[in-house]
Motif scaffolding. Structure first.
Motif, mmCIF file in Angstrom:
data_model
loop_
_atom_site.group_PDB
_atom_site.id
_atom_site.type_symbol
_atom_site.label_atom_id
_atom_site.label_comp_id
_atom_site.label_asym_id
_atom_site.label_seq_id
_atom_site.Cartn_x
_atom_site.Cartn_y
_atom_site.Cartn_z
ATOM 1 N N SER A 140 78.748 59.341 -1.220
ATOM 2 C CA SER A 140 79.155 60.093 -2.404
ATOM 3 C C SER A 140 79.957 59.170 -3.311
ATOM 4 O O SER A 140 80.630 58.248 -2.837
ATOM 5 C CB SER A 140 79.997 61.307 -2.012
ATOM 6 O OG SER A 140 81.203 60.900 -1.406
ATOM 7 N N THR A 147 71.587 61.895 -0.624
ATOM 8 C CA THR A 147 71.085 62.540 0.595
ATOM 9 C C THR A 147 69.730 61.937 0.937
ATOM 10 O O THR A 147 69.123 61.207 0.136
ATOM 11 C CB THR A 147 70.938 64.061 0.413
ATOM 12 O OG1 THR A 147 69.771 64.326 -0.390
ATOM 13 C CG2 THR A 147 72.166 64.665 -0.268
ATOM 14 N N VAL A 164 75.963 62.599 -5.136
ATOM 15 C CA VAL A 164 75.838 62.630 -3.678
ATOM 16 C C VAL A 164 74.443 62.155 -3.301
ATOM 17 O O VAL A 164 73.435 62.703 -3.778
ATOM 18 C CB VAL A 164 76.076 64.051 -3.124
ATOM 19 C CG1 VAL A 164 75.882 64.074 -1.614
ATOM 20 C CG2 VAL A 164 77.484 64.519 -3.479
ATOM 21 N N ILE A 168 73.791 63.888 4.336
ATOM 22 C CA ILE A 168 74.574 63.218 3.313
ATOM 23 C C ILE A 168 74.751 61.750 3.718
ATOM 24 O O ILE A 168 75.209 61.455 4.818
ATOM 25 C CB ILE A 168 75.938 63.900 3.138
ATOM 26 C CG1 ILE A 168 75.737 65.354 2.691
ATOM 27 C CG2 ILE A 168 76.792 63.161 2.133
ATOM 28 C CD1 ILE A 168 77.030 66.158 2.671
ATOM 29 N N SER A 214 80.081 60.347 4.261
ATOM 30 C CA SER A 214 80.848 61.423 3.637
ATOM 31 C C SER A 214 81.118 62.561 4.606
ATOM 32 O O SER A 214 80.257 62.953 5.384
ATOM 33 C CB SER A 214 80.105 61.974 2.418
ATOM 34 O OG SER A 214 80.825 63.038 1.859
#
Length: 793
Positions: free
Chosen positions: A744, A780, A778, A741, A760
């Motif tokens: 966000s 990634t 989010v 991650i 995050s």
């Protein structure tokens, strides 16, 4: 109760080193370790010595005295209560940092071993409770093995307790402090031993272990069969020693191993899994994950056309149970005659019959009622599901002897319906949650299914004898065997009860015990013994040790909790199916939040609150628990009943792991299950505490005959889980499948960012965000993931 394994205590001498400052990653090599004396208590106050500039004021509670015993120091002389003593030192404010640890040396001035725990405070200048100052107190750990809080010290010997400075979590202690204070806590509250423990000295060391082990290498995997794979890898290196390994399956922690190999059970046929391994040391430092390896299970064996396959289950959706069932659903039993039967008014939607179930399982409840079954739905919210109707109100069907039990905290209940002359019979099994040791009660009863109110209640009767097996192995789930199978293999014993009590108190896995169903028309006298045959009974927990579970359920975990069981048949295929939660990763007694062992927090003051991660408090925990159905071979159970196979030998031949999207609530409690053999419908209960205890009934259709065994590979693409839904003050999210991650953000309907986090931790603060529909985005390393979010006020 946590199992304690202790190492020999060692006596250490004071060492002080002064050196140049170097920067190191991880633990500082021994040659550069610096030990700073905070206070060395002498045989009298004038003989105290100090080693840190400006720190020369002793803190001692009024119930301490000085002694010349052993190396000399302070000891409790009067008032041996748990929280009435403290000893420490204070001075000008000093910054404490990760990599440092406080070490306390103790001397056992007695002729017996003592097991004890100590507390430490950086903010409270006197005793933990009742003094003039207040502050937080944290549990110290074992000096030689930081995973344990208890320390065993031999007679007339010294030992050490330690506490590492932490930068996060409930034990965050970095930053400026002007005191170090110590409180003594004897194991299991045996405070009478306090006057035997002399506090010798308190030191500050800069050698706390922050170095992770090396990454495991050489990971290889192979499939044993359609549900099992074997992994092997090379050992990792660590400065203090590698103690175990975490095995990840498709990015999620699946297993813990104390060796360099592991066997993973309860997998799906013809499915590819991506596996990695990471190493752990004594302090909990975790290495980088190994290079991944893929393993594909074999196809389901065509040589067993009699066995039910897990991919015969097709999920149809869920049903919302009415409000009187809230916090209930402890047990369910299918009634083919209910709600008009198979052709009456309740059958028009394709879901005929009814279910008996239980309301709130608290001490004054646990009553049984009957509900009609609407069609299940797959819906985004609980309110969008069809709601079951209440056909018979909840009444107390327990016989007088069970009603008279002197203490019940939470009812465990099992229900089963059987046809009977004079009308259907509803059988029930009763126990209470903490009935786990030597207690054994008459627990089986029966009443007429219609009407429940006012019907005669017969029983209660013992399963097998009045002494064995213990209730910890009985009276949670209850179901019926087919009559012809029972006549052939169990001497006509059609009813099966069992339990899977966390922590191994039912034995090291779920149990199955078959007994004859008493006739409600001519019931035996109360307290009669119903002869039982064990079909599954794993080995006792007393013969186990951490990560050593002889004669156990495959991949046994102390947090396993299978709460439902049923005989499931479709066409020529059948199985005994258990439903519940499977523990994953390591196991411990304590909290899931921060992987906190109860040993690790038992002495903390104030007691840590884990409302966001463990609303039910402490218990047997693991890194996670997932919903699972496991399938037992009826042939194995027949062999056990015939005496040609030991009851600890049967293992599930297959398993079904429902997708996480079916159970999106974070703290769902999975309970009982029931099967409608006529319409091939499998019903399973989920109670969600964070949804005001609302109870859902999940429904699967079970296909008859052979089903496809073509390869169905798991996705390696990440997916996003969000909870709770709707959100109020905080929104939590996790990314399923490997994907780091990066950031966000919460975006409104116009695409405007209302909350943003550059890095995050899986938590978005929604305080101050107006109610409405948003999207969580989010970022990634595998790309962007997004899902809608509802915020309510």
């Amino acid at each position: 109760m946590p199992q304690h394994h202790v190492s020999a205590a060692r006596r250490f001498s004071t060492a002080r080193f002064y050196c140049l400052v170097f920067l190191f990653v991880g633990t500082i090599p021994a040659a550069y370790t610096q030990t700073t004396l905070l206070v060395d208590f002498g045989a009298s106050a004038p003989s105290n010595t100090f080693g840190l500039a400006g720190w020369n004021t002793v803190l001692t509670s009024g119930n301490l005295t000085y002694t010349a015993a052993g190396p000399g120091g302070v000891v409790v002389a009067t008032d041996v209560d748990e929280l009435t003593d403290s000893r420490g030192v204070r001075g000008s404010a000093r910054t404490f940092s990760r990599g440092e640890r406080v070490v306390v040396t103790w001397f056992n001035n007695s002729d017996e071993d003592i097991i004890f725990t100590a507390r430490i405070s950086f903010t409270d200048s006197d005793v933990p409770e009742g003094g003039t100052s207040t502050g937080s107190w944290f549990t110290m750990r074992q000096y030689d093995d930081y995973r344990n809080t208890y320390t065993r010290v031999a007679p007339r010997s010294s030992c050490r307790t330690a506490f590492n400075i932490e930068t996060a979590g409930v034990h965050k202690t970095d930053g400026a402090a002007s005191l170090v204070n110590i409180n003594l806590a004897i194991e299991w509250g045996d405070n009478s031993r306090k006057p035997a423990l002399v506090c010798d000295k308190i030191e500050l060391m800069n050698d706390a272990d922050t170095q992770a082990p090396s990454m495991p290498t050489g990971l290889q995997g192979s499939a044993l069969n359609s549900s099992t794979v074997v992994l092997r890898w090379n050992a990792s290196n660590d400065n203090t020693g590698t103690v175990g390994y975490l095995i990840r399956l498709n990015g999620e922690i699946e297993r813990y191993s104390s060796t360099t190999n592991d066997t993973i059970h309860h997998l799906s046929p013809s499915t590819r899994y991506t596996c990695t391994v990471a190493a752990l040391d004594h302090t909990g430092n975790e290495s980088a994950q190994s290079t991944a390896t893929d393993v594909t299970t074999s196809a389901f064996p065509s040589s067993r056309p009699d066995l039910l396959q897990p991919n015969a289950f097709t999920y149809l959706g869920a049903i919302r149970l009415p409000d009187p069932v809230n916090y209930g659903g402890e047990a369910v039993a299918y009634n083919p005659d209910g709600d008009g039967g198979q052709t009456g008014a309740g059958s028009g939607d394709g879901f005929p019959g009814s279910l008996f179930t239980v309301n709130n399982s608290g001490p004054d409840d646990g009553f049984v009622g009957e509900i009609g079954l609407p069609a299940p739905k797959i819906a985004a919210t609980v309110d969008a599901l069809n709601e079951a109707t209440l056909l018979q109100d909840f009444v107390n069907i327990r016989p007088p002897s069970v009603i008279a039990w002197p203490f019940v905290d939470v009812w465990n209940v099992g229900l089963a319906w059987l046809p009977s002359a004079g009308g259907g019979a509803l059988y029930s099994a009763w126990s209470y949650y903490y009935q786990v040791t030597a207690e054994k009660t008459a627990s089986i009863s029966v009443t007429r299914a219609t009407p429940l109110a006012g019907a005669a209640r017969h029983g209660a009767w013992y399963v097998n004898t009045s002494t064995t097996p213990l209730d910890a192995a009985l009276n949670d789930y209850l179901f019926a065997l087919p009559e012809n199978w029972a006549n052939a293999h169990t001497g006509g014993r059609r009813l099966v009860t069992g339990r899977n009590r966390e922590g191994g108190l039912s034995g090291l896995g779920p149990t199955l015990h078959a007994f004859r169903a008493p006739d409600p028309a001519s019931p035996p006298a109360p307290n009669a013994e119903l002869s039982a045959v064990a079909l599954v009974q794993y080995g006792p927990v007393e013969q186990s040790a951490p990560h050593f579970y002889p004669n156990s359920f495959a991949n046994y975990h102390h947090a396993d909790w299978f709460r439902g069981a049923a005989w499931v048949a479709a066409g020529s295929r059948s199985a005994v199916v258990l439903f519940g939660n499977k523990g994953r990763g390591d196991n411990w007694y304590g909290y899931t939040g921060e992987s906190m062992h109860h040993d690790w927090v038992t002495a903390d003051l104030p007691y840590p609150a884990f409302a966001d991660t463990d609303p039910d408090g402490k218990g047997w925990r693991g890194h996670s628990r997932i919903p699972m159905l496991v399938f037992y071979d009826p042939t194995d159970l027949a062999r056990v009943a015939a005496g040609v196979m030991q009851p600890h030998v049967p293992q599930p031949y297959a398993a079904l792991r429902p997708p996480a999207s079916i159970f999106p609530r974070r703290f769902s409690v999975l309970r009982d299950a029931a099967y409608d053999i006529t319409n091939r419908l499998f019903y399973a209960v989920e109670m969600a505490p964070e949804l005001d205890g609302r109870v859902l009934l999940h429904v699967w259709r079970v296909e008859g005959g052979p089903v496809s065994t073509e390869t169905v590979e798991t996705t390696t693409q990440p997916d996003l889980d969000i909870y709770p839904q709707p959100a109020t003050t905080q929104l939590h999210f996790t990314v399923r499948a490997p994907a780091a991650i990066l950031s966000s953000q919460l975006v409104d309907a116009l695409g405007r960012v209302v909350q943003y986090a550059a890095t995050s931790n899986g938590v978005v603060n929604t305080n101050g965000v107006p109610a409405g529909v948003y999207h969580l985005v989010v970022e990634t390393r595998a790309g962007y993931l997004t899902k809608p979010v509802l915020i309510v006020r």
